[in-house]
Scaffold this motif. Structure first.
Motif, mmCIF file in Angstrom:
data_model
loop_
_atom_site.group_PDB
_atom_site.id
_atom_site.type_symbol
_atom_site.label_atom_id
_atom_site.label_comp_id
_atom_site.label_asym_id
_atom_site.label_seq_id
_atom_site.Cartn_x
_atom_site.Cartn_y
_atom_site.Cartn_z
ATOM 1 N N LEU A 283 -47.895 -5.503 2.405
ATOM 2 C CA LEU A 283 -47.847 -5.046 1.019
ATOM 3 C C LEU A 283 -47.289 -6.098 0.071
ATOM 4 O O LEU A 283 -47.550 -6.045 -1.132
ATOM 5 N N SER A 284 -46.523 -7.023 0.613
ATOM 6 C CA SER A 284 -46.000 -8.100 -0.237
ATOM 7 C C SER A 284 -47.128 -8.953 -0.804
ATOM 8 O O SER A 284 -46.980 -9.577 -1.859
ATOM 9 N N GLY A 285 -48.275 -8.975 -0.121
ATOM 10 C CA GLY A 285 -49.416 -9.736 -0.619
ATOM 11 C C GLY A 285 -50.094 -9.065 -1.797
ATOM 12 O O GLY A 285 -50.646 -9.744 -2.676
ATOM 13 N N THR A 286 -50.071 -7.741 -1.846
ATOM 14 C CA THR A 286 -50.704 -7.019 -2.955
ATOM 15 C C THR A 286 -49.716 -6.665 -4.062
ATOM 16 O O THR A 286 -50.125 -6.428 -5.197
ATOM 17 N N GLU A 287 -48.424 -6.625 -3.721
ATOM 18 C CA GLU A 287 -47.385 -6.333 -4.705
ATOM 19 C C GLU A 287 -46.393 -7.486 -4.731
ATOM 20 O O GLU A 287 -45.448 -7.533 -3.930
ATOM 21 N N MET B 154 -54.609 4.969 5.901
ATOM 22 C CA MET B 154 -53.235 4.901 5.419
ATOM 23 C C MET B 154 -53.006 3.684 4.529
ATOM 24 O O MET B 154 -52.080 3.676 3.702
ATOM 25 N N THR B 155 -53.834 2.649 4.659
ATOM 26 C CA THR B 155 -53.638 1.416 3.897
ATOM 27 C C THR B 155 -53.618 1.687 2.403
ATOM 28 O O THR B 155 -52.650 1.369 1.701
ATOM 29 N N THR B 156 -54.693 2.275 1.895
ATOM 30 C CA THR B 156 -54.782 2.520 0.455
ATOM 31 C C THR B 156 -53.857 3.642 0.014
ATOM 32 O O THR B 156 -53.340 3.631 -1.117
ATOM 33 N N LEU B 157 -53.637 4.636 0.884
ATOM 34 C CA LEU B 157 -52.728 5.725 0.546
ATOM 35 C C LEU B 157 -51.320 5.194 0.312
ATOM 36 O O LEU B 157 -50.639 5.579 -0.657
ATOM 37 N N LEU B 158 -50.870 4.295 1.176
ATOM 38 C CA LEU B 158 -49.532 3.721 1.029
ATOM 39 C C LEU B 158 -49.452 2.810 -0.188
ATOM 40 O O LEU B 158 -48.432 2.786 -0.891
ATOM 41 N N GLU B 159 -50.520 2.048 -0.446
ATOM 42 C CA GLU B 159 -50.525 1.167 -1.611
ATOM 43 C C GLU B 159 -50.307 1.951 -2.900
ATOM 44 O O GLU B 159 -49.579 1.518 -3.789
ATOM 45 N N SER B 160 -50.926 3.112 -3.000
ATOM 46 C CA SER B 160 -50.801 3.914 -4.222
ATOM 47 C C SER B 160 -49.382 4.454 -4.409
ATOM 48 O O SER B 160 -48.970 4.726 -5.542
ATOM 49 N N VAL B 161 -48.644 4.618 -3.317
ATOM 50 C CA VAL B 161 -47.288 5.146 -3.406
ATOM 51 C C VAL B 161 -46.269 4.034 -3.647
ATOM 52 O O VAL B 161 -45.231 4.254 -4.276
ATOM 53 N N VAL B 162 -46.565 2.835 -3.152
ATOM 54 C CA VAL B 162 -45.619 1.725 -3.289
ATOM 55 C C VAL B 162 -45.526 1.252 -4.738
ATOM 56 O O VAL B 162 -44.446 0.861 -5.214
#
Length: 916
Positions: A551-555, A516-524
């Motif tokens: 996600l705040s760390g990657t976005e 779910m980690t990468t799946l959610l990243e692609s949607v955010v």
């Protein structure tokens, strides 16, 4: 004979293949006999040899339309509110179906949608109001005066299965308008002006008095809650035999607080054998045949509760138990109608086909489903304000689905296959452990970050102990260790499969990342850059906070977007909060992303009147596949065109996505489990919902909370001792500053790797049964009945009857069963248990040990947390010397357990008392 062997191998170990085969053979034989009996009955019915229920001469058809008109004419009020309310569409459909099956002895299945918490007590009460109010009126002259009276109404005698006290909760939130209800019942009382009397007269006489209610209680004060009777108290209820609770009588609440009880009556309306209006309650696990035969007059209908909570009460084989109930009812009371209540499409279909369906004669006869109805209701309550109008469906035009399969789903499939194999081979405990492992893998795979990241987040946001408890639901080591034990059946079944090794490897990969980690990243990413607002719905607020933090760390822009509310992260309530905004504000939200929902949550969300224009569902392939199948079925049944379009749109997108990632819907037979994310900060020792109780809430400085009864023993660390020791103290005596050992989720999960509770329970229960049989046989009386009378007299408890005690000493079958199939025949509460063992001259110390290991720990290991294992581990911590003396070969494990308990000690911050 050994009495204390708490630390042995898991249940089922040491049993050879012949014992397993015997168990499997017996189950298959019973299933075959049931199938043959059902087929014979269907063939006889088709040949006209067995008349259907409507042919019963004593049953008169009911005017269903008059029933519904009478129900519509009766005013209701929500508790504490004066606004007039009416029955919701969901309950209108249920009452109509109940009247139909009671009229002709047929069967029906009803599914309210979205899922609501159904109250069987409310169904019986609403059907009674409809029956009483639909009786025809006529003028009668008595002593020169003309009075309007009503003819005798239809009876309402219902059975609810499986029963629990929570079935009354919703019915206690509804008031029945006293003016109309009292007047109708008084017209029935007038029927007896010229003399005579029966149970119906007593019923109407009592309820006719509610006209005089004013809200004034016995203490002379006025209370709004006593101005009208509540829905739960207008139909008495009780088990078909044995004692009954004080709140099971007619007007039990009102008569205890007002002066209604001071007026004389015959009490026949409360007599389960004489009453015209009565609700018989049958719990899961009781002897169904005995209870049904105890009902002297055939009931009008069976309310078969198949909602989620009821299925949990019945257990994993709930289909078999529900079918057994229906078969037994048909044998004992063949004219009784059956109304089944479902709350999801798969259960709805299973009830229609497998439980209540019939098969046409012949080898390849077609399965005929029972009639079913799906009704849509926007409110989950029993009643709603008269002024409310249905909201139109808006949004949800574009629906997308994203999912994953890969090694995670392959591992889950392998574990599911292992669970089915263990179940087929007669090891239900091993099968349940495998299902728990499957749930843990799926739950962890759906996290929006790795386990390591979650651990760091929790340690930063909460105490180490609270973090450990919250993380315990994502640990699989204990389940894998239990299944991989060389002495277990699971290890033998999986000898060549490598399923457990694969599960262990999958859980290790989750320390670095989850699917779910990468799946959610692609949607955010697009949501952060969009000029419109978005809302992300997670399983809980805790998971939402973790996702936002990670996600705040990657976005980098995400935090600012959340701060400005352009992007909202939250639990299941966040979407409703957006929907409740003014129209202009809510329409600014153009997209909703539902992250790792259950299949029921997906369909429930799609059924909301308002949704943003774009809906995205992120889940594993299993959940998408089964949700797609259920969405298609629901769309065909719901009868609401805009909602059906949404559901079919989602089904199409979800099936396409599942096929794209290499998973085909047609391969599935059984639904996946809806895996919840438990809240590990609360340790509930109160024993579940049991009406009003005096409870204590202990809040700890690490932000954990313990909820317990005042008398519940809490484990404290004794600072005054020279060495580390633990003592017991009632929850009511705990004070701020005390150091409490929190036996919660994390403690139990770690302890299971050291101490196998189920092994202890399985062996102790056999010793307990043998000792009870020996002591009961030693009672100097010539017959079993005489021995029972002596035993009950020794106990000195008026609530214990000889029939109730008979179950506790009926042990012949349990002594012959394989060890892993034995269940405790013992009182369910500790006080009665101690009286029972004392009457058999069993010492208090030995009785306490039996209570801890033979009764408490033997309960379904689904109840891992809370007071079930709290009592079991409490004895090890507070009485270590006796424990080690009786388990010399396990002293190292006991010392490790006590050492581990040091890590779970927290300081009490505050204590408060409240009523639960």
């Amino acid at each position: 004979m050994a009495r204390n062997r708490p630390f042995k191998e898991p249940p089922g170990t040491g049993l050879d293949d012949r014992a397993e085969q015997r168990r499997a053979t017996l189950d298959k034989r019973q299933a075959l006999l049931s199938k043959m009996a059902k087929e014979r009955a269907e063939r006889s019915q088709a040949a006209g040899l067995v008349p259907r229920a409507p042919a019963a001469p004593e049953r008169n058809p009911r005017d269903v339309e008059r029933y519904m008109a009478a129900l519509a004419a009766q005013p209701f009020h929500r508790l504490g509110l004066s606004e007039v309310a009416a029955v919701t569409p969901a309950y209108q459909r249920i009452v109509r179906s109940a009247a139909e099956v009671a009229s002709d002895g047929s069967v029906q299945v009803v599914m309210p949608w979205p899922p609501v918490r159904i109250s069987p007590s409310a169904i019986a009460a609403l059907l009674t109001i409809a029956a009483v109010g639909s009786a025809e009126q006529e003028r009668v002259t008595s002593q020169g005066a003309t009075e309007m009276v009503r003819r005798r109404s239809d009876e309402v005698r219902a059975v609810v299965f499986p029963y629990a006290r929570s079935t009354h909760a919703q019915a206690r939130q509804v008031h029945v308008g006293r003016h109309k209800f009292g007047a109708v019942n008084f017209e029935h009382v007038k029927r007896y002006m010229n003399g005579g009397g029966d149970a119906a007269k007593d019923f109407h006489q009592v309820l006719g008095r509610v006209r005089n209610l004013t809200g004034r209680a016995s203490d002379g004060r006025d209370y709004a809650e006593f101005e009208h009777p509540i829905l739960d108290e207008i139909v008495p209820h009780a088990t078909p035999r044995g004692e009954r609770a004080s709140n099971s009588f007619l007007l039990w609440r009102t008569r205890s607080k007002t002066d209604i009880a001071k007026q004389s009556r015959s009490n026949e309306a409360d007599d389960r054998d004489k009453a015209d209006f009565f609700l018989y309650t049958l719990r899961a696990g009781e002897r169904i045949g005995v209870d049904l035969r105890a009902i002297k007059r055939s009931p009008d209908l069976l309310i078969l509760d198949l909602t989620r909570n009821a299925r949990n009460r019945l257990g994993w084989n709930w289909v078999e138990k529900a079918s057994e109930m229906v078969a037994c009812l048909r044998e004992v009371h063949p004219a009784t109608g059956v109304l089944a209540i479902a709350d999801d499409p798969w259960t709805y279909r299973t009830a229609r086909f497998d439980i209540l369906g019939t098969r046409r004669p012949g080898k390849n006869g077609k399965q005929i489903p029972a009639p079913g109805h799906v009704t849509y209701s926007q409110t989950p309550d029993i009643v709603q304000p008269v002024s409310i109008s249905p909201s139109p469906f808006e949004g949800g035009a574009r629906i997308e689905a994203g999912g994953f399969f890969g090694d995670t789903a392959h591992g889950i499939e392998a574990v599911r296959h292992l669970a089915n194999s263990l179940s087929d081979r007669g090891d239900p405990n091993g099968a349940e452990t495998a299902r728990n492992l499957m749930a843990t893998i799926r739950r962890t795979a759906s996290l929006p970050g790795s386990l390591a990241e979650l651990a760091r987040f929790m340690e930063r946001e909460a105490s180490a102990a609270a973090a450990s408890d919250l993380l315990s639901v994502y640990r699989a080591a204990a389940d894998i260790g239990t299944l991989a034990d060389p002495r277990s059946l699971a290890s033998q079944v999986d000898a060549d499969g490598g399923t457990l090794g694969k599960a262990r490897d999958i859980m290790r990969t989750f320390n670095a990342a989850t699917p779910m980690t990468t799946l959610l990243e692609s949607v955010v990413k697009p949501a952060v850059r969009s000029s419109s607002k978005s809302v992300f719905v997670f399983r809980s607020d805790l998971v939402a906070e973790f996702a936002a933090d990670r996600l705040s760390g990657t976005e980098p822009k995400l935090a600012a977007r959340i701060e400005s509310e352009f992007v909202r992260f939250g639990g299941e309530r966040v979407l409703k909060a957006v929907a409740d905004l003014p129209q202009g504000a809510r329409n600014q939200f153009k997209r909703v992303v539902i992250v790792a929902p259950t299949r029921t949550a997906i369909l429930t969300t799609l059924s909301q009147p308002w949704l943003p224009e774009q809906v995205a569902v992120l889940a594993d392939a299993d959940t998408l596949a089964f949700a797609a199948r259920d969405a298609e079925r629901l769309a065909n049944e719901i009868g609401i065109a805009p909602l059906a379009v949404r559901l079919r749109n989602f089904a199409s997108k979800a099936k396409a996505r599942v096929e794209e990632i290499g998973r085909h819907v047609v391969r599935f037979e059984m639904p996946t489990d809806d895996i919840e994310f438990p809240n590990g900060t609360v340790v509930d020792l109160s024993g579940g919902g049991r009406g009003e109780r005096k409870l204590v809430e202990i809040e700890l400085k690490n932000k954990q909370r313990i909820i317990a009864r005042r008398s519940t023993e809490i484990v404290l660390r004794d600072d005054g001792a020279a060495t580390t020791s633990f003592v017991e103290r009632p929850a009511s005596a705990v004070k701020p500053g005390d150091e409490v050992c929190v036996i919660g989720h994390s403690f139990v999960e770690r302890a299971r790797t050291l101490v196998n509770i189920q092994a202890t329970a399985s062996e102790e229960i056999r010793d307990y049964h043998e000792l009870v049989a020996e002591r009961f046989a030693a009672i100097p009386e010539p017959s079993i009945q005489a021995k029972l009378r002596t035993l009950v007299a020794r106990m000195g408890d008026q609530s214990v009857t000889t029939e109730r005690a008979r179950y506790w000493i009926d042990l012949a079958n349990e002594l012959e069963k394989p060890l892993h199939d034995v269940v405790p025949h013992a009182p369910s509460d500790r006080e009665t248990f101690m009286r029972f063992t004392k009457a058999l001259e069993i010492g208090e110390g030995m009785a306490s040990n039996f209570w801890r290991w033979a009764v408490v720990a033997q309960r379904s290991h689904r109840l891992r947390y809370g007071n079930v294992f709290h009592d079991a581990f409490r004895g090890i911590l507070t009485d270590p010397h006796a424990t080690m003396a009786s388990n010399r070969d396990r002293t190292d494990q006991i010392r490790l357990l006590r050492s581990m308990a040091e890590e779970h000690v927290a300081v009490v911050d505050s204590v408060r008392s409240f009523k639960g």
